[in-house]
Design an enzyme around this catalytic site. Structure first.
Site, PDB file in Angstrom:
ATOM      1  N   LYS A   1     -20.697  27.953  29.159  1.00 60.58           N
ATOM      2  CA  LYS A   1     -21.385  26.868  28.454  1.00 60.58           C
ATOM      3  C   LYS A   1     -20.576  26.350  27.267  1.00 60.58           C
ATOM      4  O   LYS A   1     -20.756  25.215  26.847  1.00 60.58           O
ATOM      5  CB  LYS A   1     -22.772  27.327  28.038  1.00 60.58           C
ATOM      6  CG  LYS A   1     -23.635  27.542  29.287  1.00 60.58           C
ATOM      7  CD  LYS A   1     -25.033  27.980  28.998  1.00 60.58           C
ATOM      8  CE  LYS A   1     -25.856  28.026  30.274  1.00 60.58           C
ATOM      9  NZ  LYS A   1     -25.448  29.147  31.177  1.00 60.58           N
TER      10      LYS A   1
HETATM   11  C1  LIG Z   1     -25.783  29.210  32.532  1.00 65.04           C
HETATM   12  C2  LIG Z   1     -25.035  30.222  33.329  1.00 65.04           C
HETATM   13  C3  LIG Z   1     -24.950  30.160  34.740  1.00 65.04           C
HETATM   14  C4  LIG Z   1     -25.666  29.092  35.549  1.00 65.04           C
HETATM   15  O1  LIG Z   1     -25.082  27.831  35.373  1.00 65.04           O
HETATM   16  P1  LIG Z   1     -25.872  26.522  35.877  1.00 65.04           P
HETATM   17  O2  LIG Z   1     -25.085  25.384  35.373  1.00 65.04           O
HETATM   18  O3  LIG Z   1     -27.233  26.610  35.265  1.00 65.04           O
HETATM   19  O4  LIG Z   1     -25.890  26.595  37.354  1.00 65.04           O
HETATM   20  C5  LIG Z   1     -24.194  31.112  35.409  1.00 65.04           C
HETATM   21  N1  LIG Z   1     -23.583  32.114  34.731  1.00 65.04           N
HETATM   22  C6  LIG Z   1     -23.653  32.214  33.381  1.00 65.04           C
HETATM   23  C7  LIG Z   1     -22.967  33.355  32.715  1.00 65.04           C
HETATM   24  C8  LIG Z   1     -24.365  31.281  32.632  1.00 65.04           C
HETATM   25  O5  LIG Z   1     -24.431  31.419  31.285  1.00 65.04           O
END
Ligand SMILES: *Cc1c(COP(=O)(O)O)cnc(C)c1O
Length: 471
Positions: free
Chosen positions: A115
Site C-alpha cells: 500500500k
Molecule cells: C491490502 C493487501 C492485500 C490486498 O490487496 P487488494 O488491493 O485489496 O487486493 C494483499 N496483501 C497485503 C499484505 C495487503 O496489505
C-alpha cells in the site's frame, strides 16, 4: 483526461477532483474516459523507476498538474523506498522442477506493505492539489492494521492534511500499532478505540454521515477505491515487465487479492497496451472472487479470519470497475447489478460476460495450512521468508505450472509480494520456527516513544477530539 463514474449518473471530473472526491456522487467509482496508451517499451527500458512512473502516469494527470511539480512529487514519493529499484524483481525458483517463479517485491516502502507504493504518492498529491486550491482536508479512517499505518506514514508531516486513524485497542499487531503511534508528526493521530475493527469502521461511517461535521472539518478518505491508488500501482506492472521480458513478449502475473485493487491495476496496464498473458487472482479461504470468476455469481458469505488478514474480505469494491468495462461501459447496468447485490447479497453476470473475463483472468485459492507449507518450502529451498499473503500467491501459481494457465514455460510468471515477512511475524514463525527480523531502517521501532489517544467508542467524543486537535 476526464473521468467517468461506473454508475453513469455523476458528472465527469478532472484528475484533481477525482483525487479529492474518492467515491463518485452516484456511489460509483471513477475510471478514465479513455485508456491512454503506454509509450513504446523500448523508450522506457533501462530508466529509473521514478522516470518510468512519470511517463506511465502523465496522461492521467496532465491537465491538472504541472509537469515539473509532478516529477518532483513522484521522485520524493519513491525516495522513501529502501532500494533504488523501488519494486525489485527476484527469482525464487519453484517446487516444480524446471520452472522459475519471479517475486515482485512491493514491500520496500516505509510500512513494509504494498500500500506504500500508492499512498506515498497520494499523500503528496493531496498536498499539492490542496495548496493550489488553498484548502485543507481531514482524513479519517479505520484500520485493522495495514492500511492505517501506510496512510498515516504517507500523510505525516504534510502541510494541508490532518489524519485521524481509529484502530481497535489491543487487536492490531505490535508492529502495526507502533507504525501508527511513533511517527512523531503533529498532524497524524492514532486513536485507540475499545472494540473491534467493525466498531471502528461504524464510527467512521457515522462521522461521514454527520454532514454538519463532515463539511465543517472537510472530512476525506484514502480508501482503496480512490483512482489515484490504482493509477500508482499500474507502474510496477510495467517496470516488472521491462525487467523480466527483454524483448517485450507477454508476461503472466499472480496477485494475492482482497479488495481487487492491486490486480485491477494489472488489468489497467493491459488496457494501456502492456502485453500480459494471464492475470491470476489468488484468494485465501475468503474466496468470493474465485467463486465469481468460476461461476459468474458473486455471493457474500461470512468472513473467516485467516493468517493473511489483509485479504479477509467478502466485498471486493474495485471489481465494479472491471464490471463496468465488461458491460460495455453501461453505467445504468452496473448500477442495477450493484443494487441487486446490495439487496440480495448475490448477483450473477451473463455467461458471455464471464467468458470474456476468463480470456484474461484465472483464479485459485489456498488455505492457511497450504500457505504455511509454502512459506516452509520456500524457506528450506532458498532461505527467503515469505509473508502469508505472498505465500497464497506462490501456492496458487505453483498449482498452475504443470497443467493450467501458467504451464507455458516460455511465459515468465511474476508473483506479487505484498508484504514483508516481519509485518506478519507470528504466522511466519509458526510455519518455519524463525521469527523474521524487522529491516534495519525500522530496527528502532520498539524503542521509539508512542503517542496514542484513547477514546471511547462514541461518535460525539471522537468528533470533539478531532475538533479540539484541529483547533
Ligand atoms: C491490502 C493487501 C492485500 C490486498 O490487496 P487488494 O488491493 O485489496 O487486493 C494483499 N496483501 C497485503 C499484505 C495487503 O496489505
Amino acid at each position: 483526461m476526464r473521468y467517468v463514474s461506473t454508475r453513469g449518473a455523476a458528472a465527469e471530473l478532472g484528475f484533481a477532483d477525482v483525487l479529492l472526491a474518492g467515491l463518485a456522487s452516484d456511489g460509483g467509482l471513477y475510471l478514465p474516459a479513455q485508456w491512454p496508451q503506454l509509450p513504446p517499451l523500448e523508450e522506457l527500458r533501462g530508466r529509473p523507476y521514478d522516470q518510468i512512473a512519470v511517463e506511465v502516469m502523465w496522461p492521467f494527470v496532465a491537465d491538472d498538474i504541472d509537469r515539473a511539480a509532478f516529477e518532483r512529487i513522484v521522485t520524493e514519493a519513491y525516495a522513501t523506498f529502501d532500494v533504488p529499484e523501488v519494486c525489485p524483481v527476484v527469482p525464487i525458483g519453484s517446487s516444480v522442477a524446471g520452472r522459475d517463479l519471479l517475486l515482485l517485491e512491493l514491500f520496500r516502502g516505509p510500512t513494509l506493505a504494498f500500500k506504500d507504493v500508492a499512498l506515498q504518492l497520494v499523500g503528496r498529491l493531496f498536498d499539492h492539489v490542496l495548496a493550489q486550491r488553498d484548502e485543507r482536508i481531514c482524513v479519517l479512517g479505520a484500520t485493522s492494521g495495514d492500511t492505517g499505518s501506510a496512510a498515516m506514514d504517507a500523510c505525516a508531516g504534510r502541510d494541508r492534511v490532518d489524519i485521524f486513524i481509529l484502530f481497535p485497542d489491543g487487536r492490531t499487531s505490535e508492529v502495526q500499532r507502533r507504525q501508527m503511534t511513533t511517527l512523531g508528526a503533529a498532524n497524524a493521530h492514532a486513536l485507540a478505540v475499545p472494540g473491534t475493527f467493525d466498531d471502528c469502521q461504524d464510527l467512521v461511517k457515522a462521522a461521514f454521515a454527520d454532514h454538519v461535521f463532515r463539511d465543517e472539518v472537510h472530512l476525506s478518505a484514502v480508501n482503496s477505491i480512490n483512482w489515484a491508488r490504482v493509477m500508482a500501482q499500474i507502474v510496477y506492472y510495467v517496470t516488472a515487465h521491462l525487467s523480466v521480458s527483454p524483448d517485450g513478449a507477454p508476461v503472466s502475473f499472480v496477485v494475492p487479492t482482497g479488495n481487487f485493487g492491486n490486480v485491477l491495476a494489472g488489468w489497467a496496464a493491459a488496457r494501456m497496451g502492456l502485453p500480459i498473458e494471464r492475470l491470476v487472482i489468488a484468494s485465501n479461504r475468503n474466496d468470493v472472487l474465485t467463486r465469481f470468476f468460476t461461476t459468474g455469481t458473486m455471493a457474500i458469505t461470512e468472513v473467516v479470519p485467516t493468517t493473511s488478514p489483509s485479504m479477509d474480505i467478502q466485498v471486493s469494491s474495485n471489481l465494479e470497475r472491471l464490471l463496468f468495462e465488461a458491460l460495455g461501459r453501461d453505467g445504468a447496468a452496473v448500477a442495477d447489478l450493484m443494487s441487486t447485490f446490495r439487496s440480495d447479497g448475490s448477483v450473477s453476470v451473463e455467461p458471455a460476460v464471464l467468458e470474456a473475463l476468463r480470456t484474461e483472468f484465472d483464479c485459485g485459492r489456498l488455505d492457511d495450512t497450504a500457505a504455511a507449507a509454502v512459506i516452509r518450502e520456500v524457506h528450506d529451498r532458498t532461505g527467503l521468508l515469505l509473508d502469508p499473503h505472498t505465500a497464497v500467491g506462490i501456492g496458487v501459481a505453483e498449482s498452475m505450472l504443470v497443467a493450467g494457465p501458467l504451464a507455458d514455460p516460455t511465459v515468465p510468471v511474476v508473483c506479487l509480494a505484498t508484504a514483508h515477512a516481519a509485518k506478519f511475524p507470528d504466522a511466519v514463525e509458526q510455519a518455519t520456527g524463525i521469527r523474521p527480523a524487522l529491516p534495519d531502517r525500522l530496527g528502532d521501532l520498539y524503542e521509539r516513544s508512542e503517542r496514542v489517544e484513547h477514546v471511547p467508542a462514541d461518535l460525539g467524543a471522537i468528533e470533539s477530539l478531532i475538533r479540539a486537535e484541529l483547533g
